[in-house]
Design an enzyme around this catalytic site. Structure first.
Site, PDB file in Angstrom:
ATOM      1  N   ASP A  67       0.628  -1.191  -0.112  1.00 49.35           N
ATOM      2  CA  ASP A  67       0.010   0.068   0.013  1.00 49.35           C
ATOM      3  C   ASP A  67       0.779   1.313  -0.103  1.00 49.35           C
ATOM      4  OD1 ASP A  67      -2.980   1.014   0.834  1.00 49.35           O
ATOM      5  OD2 ASP A  67      -1.458   2.360   1.673  1.00 49.35           O
ATOM      6  N   TYR A  92       3.718   9.869  -0.829  1.00 48.67           N
ATOM      7  CA  TYR A  92       5.156   9.102  -0.015  1.00 48.67           C
ATOM      8  C   TYR A  92       6.270   9.284  -0.566  1.00 48.67           C
ATOM      9  CZ  TYR A  92       0.728   6.722   2.045  1.00 48.67           C
ATOM     10  OH  TYR A  92      -0.564   6.480   2.826  1.00 48.67           O
ATOM     11  N   LYS A 132      -2.249   6.222  -4.557  1.00 50.13           N
ATOM     12  CA  LYS A 132      -3.465   7.166  -4.153  1.00 50.13           C
ATOM     13  C   LYS A 132      -3.152   8.649  -4.834  1.00 50.13           C
ATOM     14  CE  LYS A 132      -3.559   5.147   0.536  1.00 50.13           C
ATOM     15  NZ  LYS A 132      -1.898   4.864   0.936  1.00 50.13           N
ATOM     16  N   HIS A 147      -6.831  10.296  -1.964  1.00 50.36           N
ATOM     17  CA  HIS A 147      -6.363  10.114  -0.765  1.00 50.36           C
ATOM     18  C   HIS A 147      -7.034  10.966   0.523  1.00 50.36           C
ATOM     19  CE1 HIS A 147      -2.025   9.518   0.645  1.00 50.36           C
ATOM     20  NE2 HIS A 147      -2.671   9.466   1.673  1.00 50.36           N
TER      21      HIS A 147
HETATM   22  C1  1BO Z   1      -0.540  12.208   4.193  1.00 51.79           C
HETATM   23  C2  1BO Z   1      -0.645  10.543   4.239  1.00 51.79           C
HETATM   24  C3  1BO Z   1      -1.756  10.022   4.991  1.00 51.79           C
HETATM   25  C4  1BO Z   1      -1.868   8.399   5.199  1.00 51.79           C
HETATM   26  O1  1BO Z   1      -1.910   8.068   3.927  1.00 51.79           O
END
Ligand code: 1BO
Length: 376
Positions: free
Chosen positions: A118, A123, A148, A181
């Site tokens: 995931d 990220y 995302k 997201h």
């Molecule tokens: C900003 C990332 C939050 C968790 O996916």
């Protein structure tokens, strides 16, 4: 007259007899000594064995491993999405996994049996994740890859390029799951200016994602950090593909039972991020008395208790770790017996919930992203 000298000397016969008796006496003494030595050794042996078995039996009592005496059944390794796809119930989450450690963590995970990674564009580690996946040699169709869509790319024309970047970094033709997201859109080209229109009405974003499903670049679409009000705001539109999952913060401190119940009733699968709490809460979470008691009773680790609890609640769980032993440990889930599961659920849902992640202030929003009363 003194007797002749020869009479004073023992005869040859007498000489032999006396030699025999001296030897016999000597032998008897040796035998006696040997007998005593053996007897003492035997007594010592018996005493030693007795002591040893006493020590053993007392240590059994003091340090006996907890005996669960229960048959632990296994938990589902996959959940089924509306598309029919089977999504693995435990994933390696790579949020906050730094460059240089995320690749080895993915490699370890894949070697130890994980098939679900995931990630997210934001990220910033998708290229390293992609390289680790390639190195594993695992065929693409045996893996589940999630990414995302970041807030900056909600405008329909920005979605495909953002997706293409994730696909290129991950070195794959398609994603198994692509999530919105946050239910917050930023204006094009900005990193935190709210796009009120696209935030209030996420349908144009969703419609573009549906198009990309039909194009084959994404197999399933979903959402992340949406509360019930925001889900309803989205699903009130004539959707072609309903959200398959909602990835939210779920842990002992923020178990969100109402959202979980509502999602089950509405056929929406939840995915738990920060399942052990935030990184600085993990130690405390693993020391929760109920968690420790269950771990002791079932002879599993506290982390395994919590990860099992998530899957047993009916959610996907995304533990993040870059420590090889923990990556391996986190994959081993077991069904907690009902009484223990209920005890943990009760403990988690009876304290005041505490959310870890809420970026509303950081993004300078004049509303709370998790408020059920939508601001517009
Ligand atoms: C900003 C990332 C939050 C968790 O996916």
């Amino acid at each position: 007259m003194p007797p002749p000298v020869y009479e004073l000397l023992p005869s040859a016969e007498e000489d032999k007899t006396s030699e025999h008796s001296t030897r016999r006496t000597h032998n008897n003494r040796v035998k006696k000594v040997l007998f005593h030595v053996l007897a003492v050794a035997a007594v010592m042996f018996v005493v030693f064995q007795g002591l040893r078995s006493f020590v053993r039996s007392s240590s059994k009592f003091l340090h006996a491993p907890p005996c669960h005496g229960r048959n632990l059944s296994s938990l589902p390794s996959h959940f089924t999405l509306p598309s029919g796809a089977q999504i693995p119930s435990v994933a390696l989450g790579v949020w906050k996994a730094s460059p240089g450690e995320v690749g080895p963590a993915v490699e370890t995970a894949l070697k130890s049996g994980y098939r679900h990674i995931d990630g997210a564009w934001i990220y910033g580690n998708e290229a390293e994740v992609g390289a680790a996946i390639k190195k594993s040699g695992i065929p693409r169709d045996e893996l589940w890859l999630t990414s995302k869509l970041w807030n900056t790319f909600h405008a329909p024309e920005d979605i495909e390029p953002a997706l293409d970047e994730s696909l290129a970094h991950l070195d794959t033709e398609y994603l198994d799951l692509y999530l919105v997201h946050w239910p917050i859109a930023f204006k094009r080209g900005t990193s935190n200016e709210l796009d009120v229109e696209l935030t209030a009405n996420p349908y144009p974003t969703w419609a573009k994602l549906e198009e990309l499903v039909d194009k084959g670049k994404i197999r399933n679409i979903g959402i992340s950090n949406f509360n019930i009000a925001r889900i309803k705001n989205l699903t009130a539109n004539p959707l072609k593909h309903k959200p398959a999952v909602n990835q939210v913060e779920l842990n002992y401190w923020n178990p969100q039972p109402e959202l979980l119940q509502w999602s089950k009733e509405n056929g929406l699968l939840l995915e738990a991020y920060s399942p052990l709490g935030s990184s600085d809460q993990v130690k405390e979470t693993l020391r929760v008395p109920e968690v420790l008691a269950i771990a002791k009773e079932l002879v599993i680790t506290p982390a395994q208790v919590l990860i099992s609890w998530h899957v047993q609640r009916g959610t996907i769980v995304l533990p993040k770790s870059v420590t090889p032993s923990r990556v391996v440990e986190n994959l081993k889930v077991v069904a907690l017996p009902d009484d223990l599961f209920n005890k943990l659920e009760e403990a988690a849902t009876s304290h005041k919930p505490k959310r870890i992640l809420n970026p509303s202030t950081g993004w300078k929003l004049d509303f709370d992203v998790f408020d059920e009363n939508l601001p517009f």
